[in-house]
Each structure stands twice: as C-alpha cells, then as structure tokens.
Design a protein around this motif. Structure first.
Motif, PDB file in Angstrom:
ATOM      1  N   PHE A   1       4.162  31.973  10.390  1.00 31.15           N
ATOM      2  CA  PHE A   1       6.315  32.085  10.362  1.00 31.15           C
ATOM      3  C   PHE A   1       6.041  33.044   9.333  1.00 31.15           C
TER       4      PHE A   1
ATOM      5  N   THR B   1       8.203  24.933  15.571  1.00 32.02           N
ATOM      6  CA  THR B   1       8.682  25.547  14.276  1.00 32.02           C
ATOM      7  C   THR B   1       8.938  24.589  13.260  1.00 32.02           C
TER       8      THR B   1
ATOM      9  N   GLU C   1      11.511  24.682  11.762  1.00 35.13           N
ATOM     10  CA  GLU C   1      12.328  23.750  11.671  1.00 35.13           C
ATOM     11  C   GLU C   1      12.531  22.626  11.691  1.00 35.13           C
TER      12      GLU C   1
ATOM     13  N   HIS D   1      11.949  29.184  19.083  1.00 36.31           N
ATOM     14  CA  HIS D   1      11.888  28.341  19.478  1.00 36.31           C
ATOM     15  C   HIS D   1      13.346  27.771  19.571  1.00 36.31           C
TER      16      HIS D   1
ATOM     17  N   ASP E   1      15.523  27.003  16.600  1.00 38.29           N
ATOM     18  CA  ASP E   1      15.618  28.330  14.840  1.00 38.29           C
ATOM     19  C   ASP E   1      16.238  29.768  15.724  1.00 38.29           C
ATOM     20  N   SER E   2      16.982  30.234  15.535  1.00 37.73           N
ATOM     21  CA  SER E   2      17.825  31.089  15.502  1.00 37.73           C
ATOM     22  C   SER E   2      15.869  32.894  15.896  1.00 37.73           C
TER      23      SER E   2
ATOM     24  N   TYR F   1      10.116  34.719  17.218  1.00 38.73           N
ATOM     25  CA  TYR F   1       8.616  35.297  15.880  1.00 38.73           C
ATOM     26  C   TYR F   1       7.904  36.216  17.520  1.00 38.73           C
TER      27      TYR F   1
ATOM     28  N   GLU G   1      22.049  33.433  14.675  1.00 36.83           N
ATOM     29  CA  GLU G   1      22.193  32.947  15.506  1.00 36.83           C
ATOM     30  C   GLU G   1      22.868  32.713  16.521  1.00 36.83           C
TER      31      GLU G   1
END
Length: 403
Positions: free
Chosen positions: A34, A236, A238, A265, A268-269, A272, A287
C-alpha cells in the motif's frame, strides 16, 4: 577449479533465490502492498447519458443469474437452470445454449456460482462444489474437472492445523458473496477468503487482515490439470481501524492489457494498481458523494452477529461495489468505479477516472455497474425483476460537458 565452479554455481543460485523471494507476494511486508504515490486530482468536465433497454421476455428461466457480454451478443446466464440466453445489443432474444441436464453439452449441477467468457472465445462455468466446466465457442463442452488447490497440506489435515499459514491454498475458498472471474493470458482470477477455524475474519489480532490473501490465480493453459498457481494480494489497511469488519472486507478488481491489477476495496476510497507480480505501482481515488460509512463493527468473535450485520446492516451502508478498466487507442485509461450511497438514497453513484483524474461523479440507478464497451457505448450489468420476470440493462454515453 571445480570447487570454485561449484562455489560460483551455488552463489548464483542463492542470489537468484533471494531476488525471486524478495519480489514474491509471500515475502513482502504488509505495508509494501500500500505504500505508494497517491493521486486525488479532479478534472470534472464530462457528463454521461444513460438509456435503459429491456431484454425480450424469456420462458423457462429462474431469473436468478447475471448478464455477461460477448462480441456480438449479450448473454443472460441462468444460475439455477444453467441456460445461457443470447440476445443482440437491442435486447432481442436470439438463442439459448447449454441448460441443465445429463447431455454431453449440458450441466448436471446444483447451480452455477460464477462464470467467465474467456478472451479466446471459450466459456468457463464454476460450481460451488469446486468443479469447473469449459465450453468452446460453439458451446460444446470440452472439459469438466475439479480445481486443484495444491499446497503442501491436504484438505482434512489443513483444517486441523492450529496455526495455519496464510500462504496455504487449501485453507481458502472462493468468495461466493462476490465471485467474479477475470481472464488474462490463459489464466483466470477470482476472489478468495478463509473460513479456517484459526484463520478468518472473526479472529483477533488483525493477523487475518494483514496476512490473508485475496485473489487466486487459476491455470487454464492445460485443461488436464486446472490448478491454483498463486495466491495474491492483501486487504486494505482501512480494516485495521476496526475491531472486526468481516462483512465489509471484500473487494473488486479488474485487469488491463498489461496484466496490471486494479483493486478497489469496499471501504477504501483509493484504487490500488499492481503489476502482474503484485508489486504496487500507484494509487488514486476520491471519496464518493453522500456515502453512509457508519459501519457497524464486531467487538468479539460472534458468528450470529456477523450474519446479522452482513445480511441486514451491510445493505444499508455506502461502499464501493465494482470497478472496470477500459483502454483506448489514444493511450487514455478510463476506470469506472461504482458505489452504493445508502439505503435512504434513491440512487447509487458512479465515478469515472481518466488517467487517474476524476472526471465524473454522478448518480446512477440502484445497483448500476459498467461491464463492457462497444461502438461508443458502455454497457451495464443486468437489472433483474424476478417476480415480474423482467431483465434490463443500461447503455451509457460519455461526453464532454464543457466546450
């Protein structure tokens, strides 16, 4: 001379092993999946038009299934009765294929759990009992077999291990709640999770969330042995902000022409992007608008409460629900990401990114997800009204709104 040659030989092997292991999914720290550059840029000069199209009414269907896209046809795959109904792009019924039965080109199974129309024109269908079926482009069955999950442990033994390894394929299962197969270069990929009694989303200490793999790579190069080659990815970070959040721990993904993975995810905003060996390249994302992210977490291991949250609370919340990547001839990359807003909203959301910049964030019908591109239009998943026996889809046009 001989000894020096042997020394050199093993030195080279050691270096190669180190290089391979250092680049492998299993040896990298959790953070390496990440830690990367992040883009949150916007360039909101575009708009969309959406048109709803109804498919012809079909007889002998359970109306339980999904829409998929072929070059010349739209297909509705009936999961219960195993029919593949073929339509043209105006929604007119053309034909139906396969079906449930014991014939040579039929499926004698409980139900289809997932499918993929492969890039070579063939089709793959998955059944929950771990069987896969491959049909050629004339809808003739060419293979029926079970997936070989491999690994060093046998199924029964792995289930009894007190400290299972996250690298062990046999402890995982397909994620039937979000089972999507994506094809790339004689391989197919699908989401996985673990229900092992000592390694699952209800376990404490975050071990599962930090070490558990999320994707399985299925080898389709040799139909005599359809096996799992690799386990890839992580969930994630998060999720580490909660005690337990297994009901929001899934993800969506797509693969581009280079074999790069785009992972979105649920909570998750960021999106990846990883290369084919799952080395992270970059991340981007903004977001979604008016999302209810008041997620209800578990405070302890509680299977009953988990089921209640998954089936009753999760549908009320906002979360990212799908991702689709399109590449154009002018080297532009478009990424469509759908998201749920909340149960109180009359609409869901759709984001469109162009070369990592957000160019559209708009309201769309509930459940809307982009799946295919053809002749200037982007086509959606199906909207199924089971009781009314109606199936429809949408086609979307993207255009500049600023001139």
């Amino acid at each position: 001379m001989f000894k020096n040659g042997v020394f050199y030989y093993y030195t080279v092997l050691s270096i190669l092993f180190c290089l391979l292991s250092c680049n492998s999914d299993s040896s990298k720290p959790f953070e390496d999946f990440f830690n990367t550059t992040v883009s949150t840029e916007k360039e909101l000069g575009y708009a969309v038009e959406i048109e709803k199209i109804a498919l012809d009414h079909i007889e002998s269907s359970s109306y339980i299934g999904e829409i998929g896209y072929l070059k010349d046809n739209i297909a509705f795959v009936d999961y219960r009765f195993c029919w593949v109904f073929l339509f043209d792009y105006e929604g007119n019924l053309i034909d139906k294929k396969i079906g449930h039965g014991k014939g040579p080109n039929e499926l004698f199974i409980g139900r289809i759990s997932g499918f993929s129309f492969l890039s070579n024109g063939q089709s793959l269908f998955h059944e929950a009992s771990n069987r896969v079926f491959v049909f050629d482009n004339n809808w003739k069955k060419i293979k029926e077999t079970r997936i070989n999950w491999k690994g060093s442990q046998k199924y029964g033994k792995a289930r009894n291990i007190k400290r299972p390894s996250a690298k062990e394929p046999i402890i995982y299962s397909p994620d039937f709640g979000n089972l999507k197969f994506k094809n790339f270069n004689k391989k197919c990929y699908f989401p996985i999770y673990s229900e092992h009694s000592n390694f699952n989303g209800l376990m404490g200490g975050y071990k599962y969330y930090k070490e558990g793999r999320i994707l399985a790579e299925l080898d389709l190069s040799n139909y005599s042995d359809i096996n799992i080659l690799r386990l890839l990815g992580r969930r994630t970070p998060e999720l580490l902000n909660y005690s337990y959040l297994p009901h929001h721990s899934t993800f969506n993904f797509d693969i581009d022409s280079k074999g790069f993975f785009y992972i979105a995810h649920e909570i998750d905003s960021l999106i990846y992007v990883y290369d084919h060996d799952f080395n992270i390249k970059y991340a981007f994302g903004v977001e979604g608008e008016n999302m209810d992210t008041n997620y209800k977490e578990l405070k302890k291991h509680d299977v009953k409460k988990f089921r209640e949250l998954f089936f009753n609370d999760r549908p009320k919340r906002g979360y990212y629900s799908d991702i689709k990547v399109f590449e154009s001839n002018d080297q532009n990359l478009l990424v469509f990401r759908s998201y749920r807003k909340s149960i109180s909203s009359a609409y869901d959301g759709l984001q469109i990114y162009k070369n990592k910049k957000l160019i559209v964030d708009t309201e769309v019908p509930k459940g809307f997800e982009v799946k295919y591109y053809k002749n200037g239009f982007y086509y959606s998943n199906g909207t199924i009204e089971e009781e009314e026996e109606k199936i429809s889809f949408y086609k979307l046009k993207l255009y500049h709104s600023v001139f």
